[in-house]
Design an enzyme around this catalytic site. Structure first.
Site, PDB file in Angstrom:
ATOM      1  N   GLU A  83       0.833  -1.205   0.000  1.00 21.14           N
ATOM      2  CA  GLU A  83       0.000   0.000   0.000  1.00 21.14           C
ATOM      3  C   GLU A  83       0.868   1.257   0.000  1.00 21.14           C
ATOM      4  OE1 GLU A  83      -3.293   2.548   0.022  1.00 21.14           O
ATOM      5  OE2 GLU A  83      -3.100   0.457  -0.539  1.00 21.14           O
ATOM      6  N   GLY A  93      17.647   8.334   0.783  1.00 17.98           N
ATOM      7  CA  GLY A  93      19.015   8.167   0.319  1.00 17.98           C
ATOM      8  C   GLY A  93      19.920   7.469   1.318  1.00 17.98           C
ATOM      9  N   GLY A  95      19.317   4.276   2.453  1.00 23.67           N
ATOM     10  CA  GLY A  95      19.188   2.830   2.333  1.00 23.67           C
ATOM     11  C   GLY A  95      17.953   2.271   3.019  1.00 23.67           C
ATOM     12  N   GLY A  97      14.733   2.878   2.360  1.00 22.19           N
ATOM     13  CA  GLY A  97      13.733   2.446   1.379  1.00 22.19           C
ATOM     14  C   GLY A  97      14.070   1.087   0.794  1.00 22.19           C
ATOM     15  N   ASN A 124       6.061  11.033  -9.865  1.00 23.27           N
ATOM     16  CA  ASN A 124       7.091  10.766  -8.860  1.00 23.27           C
ATOM     17  C   ASN A 124       8.255  10.010  -9.498  1.00 23.27           C
ATOM     18  OD1 ASN A 124       8.607  10.264  -6.586  1.00 23.27           O
ATOM     19  ND2 ASN A 124       6.891   9.455  -5.381  1.00 23.27           N
ATOM     20  N   TYR A 131      12.060   2.021  -8.199  1.00 21.38           N
ATOM     21  CA  TYR A 131      11.406   0.720  -8.406  1.00 21.38           C
ATOM     22  C   TYR A 131      11.925   0.018  -9.654  1.00 21.38           C
ATOM     23  CZ  TYR A 131       8.140   2.249  -4.790  1.00 21.38           C
ATOM     24  OH  TYR A 131       7.585   2.679  -3.622  1.00 21.38           O
TER      25      TYR A 131
END
Length: 159
Positions: A83, A93, A95, A97, A124, A131
């Protein structure tokens, strides 16, 4: 940067809500968040939780989350939906994520899902690049369809 990724607990939900609100501001919908910390506590914990949330913690402060739930694909079978993957703006930046996404992918693999789905806003570009660099396919020919609570009520009133 030292951080820990773990499954959330009920007491995390106030900080999780702060990140959800930060995301809403980033996505230019600052007043769209209706969910409360109490809703998150009720819906995410108990006998039949509606979601699972991973948190990234730095010095006892939650700096990122990945919130997922079960889905089912008529084409593929069991799936999960990511979600939101949120990292506090000041921590991007670092790490976090990547570590959160890694945890979601490992979790999905461990329960045998055939697919993991999520959406990303078409403007975005940093998230899209993130991704795609991880091997995800951004399907730009699909549109997200939603029916709001008001839309549901209007629909029902016409039945």
């Amino acid at each position: 940067m030292n951080f820990t990724i773990r499954k959330s607990v009920k007491n995390d939900m106030l900080q999780v809500l702060e990140l959800i609100k930060e995301l809403a501001i980033f996505e230019k919908e600052p007043d769209a968040v209706e969910v409360t910390a109490e809703d998150l506590e009720q819906d995410g914990f108990g006998e039949h939780p509606a979601f699972l949330c991973f948190v990234a913690e730095v010095n006892a402060k939650i700096e990122g989350i990945a919130l997922i739930y079960n889905r089912y694909s008529t084409w593929k079978g069991r799936a999960i939906h990511l979600e939101d993957l949120i990292v506090r703006e000041t921590m991007r930046g670092t790490g976090i994520g990547t570590a959160l996404l890694d945890e979601v992918i490992k979790y999905g693999h461990s329960i045998g899902v055939k697919r993991i789905n999520w959406e990303v806003l078409d403007w975005n570009e940093p998230a899209i690049a993130f991704y795609e660099n991880k091997g995800a396919k951004v399907m730009r020919d699909w549109d997200v369809v939603q029916l709001s609570e008001e839309g549901i009520k209007n629909y029902i009133s016409k039945l």
